[in-house]
Design a protein around this motif. Structure first.
Motif, PDB file in Angstrom:
ATOM      1  N   LYS A 119       7.757   7.287  -5.871  1.00 11.35           N
ATOM      2  CA  LYS A 119       8.156   8.697  -5.852  1.00 11.35           C
ATOM      3  C   LYS A 119       9.589   8.832  -5.328  1.00 11.35           C
ATOM      4  CE  LYS A 119       6.241  13.194  -4.902  1.00 11.35           C
ATOM      5  NZ  LYS A 119       5.128  13.966  -4.389  1.00 11.35           N
ATOM      6  N   PHE A 176       2.024   6.467 -10.923  1.00 11.79           N
ATOM      7  CA  PHE A 176       1.144   6.358  -9.771  1.00 11.79           C
ATOM      8  C   PHE A 176       0.263   5.148 -10.027  1.00 11.79           C
ATOM      9  CE2 PHE A 176      -2.045   7.281  -6.642  1.00 11.79           C
ATOM     10  CZ  PHE A 176      -1.371   7.994  -5.655  1.00 11.79           C
ATOM     11  N   ILE A 177       0.454   4.114  -9.241  1.00 10.82           N
ATOM     12  CA  ILE A 177      -0.297   2.895  -9.513  1.00 10.82           C
ATOM     13  C   ILE A 177      -1.545   2.818  -8.642  1.00 10.82           C
ATOM     14  CG2 ILE A 177       1.742   1.613 -10.298  1.00 10.82           C
ATOM     15  CD1 ILE A 177       1.738   0.165  -7.599  1.00 10.82           C
ATOM     16  N   ASN A 184       3.226   3.730  -3.985  1.00 12.82           N
ATOM     17  CA  ASN A 184       3.358   5.041  -4.645  1.00 12.82           C
ATOM     18  C   ASN A 184       4.368   5.942  -3.948  1.00 12.82           C
ATOM     19  OD1 ASN A 184       1.606   4.854  -6.955  1.00 12.82           O
ATOM     20  ND2 ASN A 184      -0.035   4.576  -5.452  1.00 12.82           N
ATOM     21  N   PHE A 185       4.515   5.745  -2.655  1.00 12.12           N
ATOM     22  CA  PHE A 185       5.549   6.472  -1.914  1.00 12.12           C
ATOM     23  C   PHE A 185       6.936   6.033  -2.416  1.00 12.12           C
ATOM     24  CE2 PHE A 185       8.562   6.257   1.661  1.00 12.12           C
ATOM     25  CZ  PHE A 185       8.681   7.605   1.940  1.00 12.12           C
ATOM     26  N   TYR A 186       7.120   4.724  -2.526  1.00 13.62           N
ATOM     27  CA  TYR A 186       8.434   4.226  -2.957  1.00 13.62           C
ATOM     28  C   TYR A 186       8.714   4.548  -4.425  1.00 13.62           C
ATOM     29  CZ  TYR A 186       9.050   2.107   1.558  1.00 13.62           C
ATOM     30  OH  TYR A 186       9.207   1.937   2.910  1.00 13.62           O
ATOM     31  N   LYS A 205       0.815  -1.222   0.000  1.00 11.98           N
ATOM     32  CA  LYS A 205       0.000   0.000   0.000  1.00 11.98           C
ATOM     33  C   LYS A 205       0.848   1.270   0.000  1.00 11.98           C
ATOM     34  CE  LYS A 205      -4.306  -1.854   1.733  1.00 11.98           C
ATOM     35  NZ  LYS A 205      -5.380  -1.775   2.715  1.00 11.98           N
ATOM     36  N   SER A 206       2.149   1.108   0.214  1.00  9.74           N
ATOM     37  CA  SER A 206       3.062   2.253   0.164  1.00  9.74           C
ATOM     38  C   SER A 206       3.785   2.342  -1.183  1.00  9.74           C
ATOM     39  CB  SER A 206       4.100   2.137   1.278  1.00  9.74           C
ATOM     40  OG  SER A 206       3.476   2.135   2.534  1.00  9.74           O
ATOM     41  N   LYS A 213      12.048   8.191  -7.793  1.00 11.57           N
ATOM     42  CA  LYS A 213      11.956   9.151  -8.903  1.00 11.57           C
ATOM     43  C   LYS A 213      11.369   8.520 -10.162  1.00 11.57           C
ATOM     44  CE  LYS A 213      15.599  12.244  -7.270  1.00 11.57           C
ATOM     45  NZ  LYS A 213      15.612  11.779  -5.892  1.00 11.57           N
ATOM     46  N   ILE A 215      -3.890   1.071  -6.187  1.00 12.75           N
ATOM     47  CA  ILE A 215      -3.746   0.050  -5.142  1.00 12.75           C
ATOM     48  C   ILE A 215      -5.105  -0.610  -4.932  1.00 12.75           C
ATOM     49  CG2 ILE A 215      -3.188  -0.343  -2.700  1.00 12.75           C
ATOM     50  CD1 ILE A 215      -0.758   0.536  -4.352  1.00 12.75           C
TER      51      ILE A 215
END
Lengths: 98, 212
Positions: B93, B100-101, B89-91, B86-87, B96, B103
């Motif tokens: 970003k 945006f996937i 999109n954070f990883y 669930k994180s 770099k 979830i």
């Protein structure tokens, strides 16, 4: 949980990280310290460490389970990682719901 | 039949575990090149019936929602990696990567050390071997094991992220070498396949890692 306490936890976690940095990379931590993005002095791995530490502290010490990196955090207009203030605001929001 | 599709930008392997009799297949570790994987599915006229990820890193789950939505098939993930998934999109970003996937909620959360899964006529065994991530799993089908980012033909995949625990990973690798038939075909999350015994004897990085 009081905002003052959250600020204290977040600032202390970031300060602990800064203490581990080589002298030339150390910086002063304040409410405007940028955690991620342009102007941040914190590298990616260190940011992940800060987040994991914070989630751990809130869970183990206060019984509050928070996720700082899910899509709710990522889709906010103002990123929680823009500054310590922004992260404190976001954590306060999460703790109020908990 | 097992088909490997290398997904960029991290050269992660997505696999199609196929049954030739009815063309049904299980998608293992769909990464960020979902279109490439789907092209292979279409080309071979395969019928996906499920998605399983060996762990929750975005280069192994990036394409999950695409296949979940397109083929209306369930997604299996170990519960210990749910938060990591669930994180994603954070990883992304942090890495770099301008993606945006979407979830989704996995339909099946695998729990515990081992689990048997019967998906259609596929009999699978799932084993949780933490270290790379808490929820990292080996997926066993017949004499084939999908080892994710735990065991590779060459080298090790240490990323220094806080979810990684080198001591636990070392213990897991030693257990794997003792638990599985050394004649097993090993399909790793990156790089080429190999027989487990070959890895045990020739992967010098792995040998050094578990010996020290």
């Amino acid at each position: 949980m009081e905002k003052k306490k959250i600020t204290e936890i977040v600032t202390s976690t970031v300060c602990s990280l800064v203490e581990t940095l080589p002298a030339e990379q150390k910086f002063i931590v304040d409410q405007n310290t940028i955690l991620f993005g342009t102007g941040s002095k914190i590298d990616s791995l260190s940011l992940v460490s800060i987040i994991v530490d914070l989630e751990g502290v809130f869970s183990s010490d206060y019984g509050i389970d928070i996720s700082l990196t899910d899509d709710r955090a990522m889709m906010r207009k103002k990123s929680p990682f823009d500054s310590i203030t922004a992260l404190v605001d976001y954590i306060e929001e999460l703790t109020l719901e908990n | 039949m097992i088909i490997r599709i290398v997904n960029e930008p991290f050269s992660s392997n997505a696999y199609l575990l196929c049954r030739e009799s009815d063309s049904k297949c299980i998608i293992i570790d769909p990464g960020l090149d979902e279109v490439l994987v789907d092209q292979k599915i279409i080309e071979l006229k395969l019928k996906p019936i499920a998605i399983i990820s060996t762990h929750g890193h975005f280069d192994h789950v990036g394409g999950v929602s695409f296949f979940h939505d397109k083929y209306s098939i369930p997604f299996y993930l170990h519960i210990e990696d749910l938060k990591l998934y669930k994180s994603s999109n954070f990883y992304l970003k942090l890495s770099k990567i301008n993606r945006f996937i979407k979830i989704i909620e996995p339909e099946f959360l695998m729990i515990g050390k081992s689990q048997k899964l019967n998906i259609d006529k596929f009999s699978l065994e799932i084993y949780n071997y933490p270290g790379h991530t808490k929820g990292s799993c080996i997926i066993k089908h017949e004499n084939n094991i999908f080892t994710g980012d735990i065991v590779f033909k060459k080298g090790l995949y240490l990323n220094k992220l806080p979810q990684e625990n080198a001591a636990v990973l070392k213990k897991s690798i030693i257990e794997i070498m003792n638990a599985f038939d050394l004649a097993s075909n090993c399909y790793p999350g990156h790089g080429n396949e190999a027989v487990l015994n070959e890895i045990k004897l020739t992967n010098q990085d792995l040998i050094n890692f578990i010996s020290n």
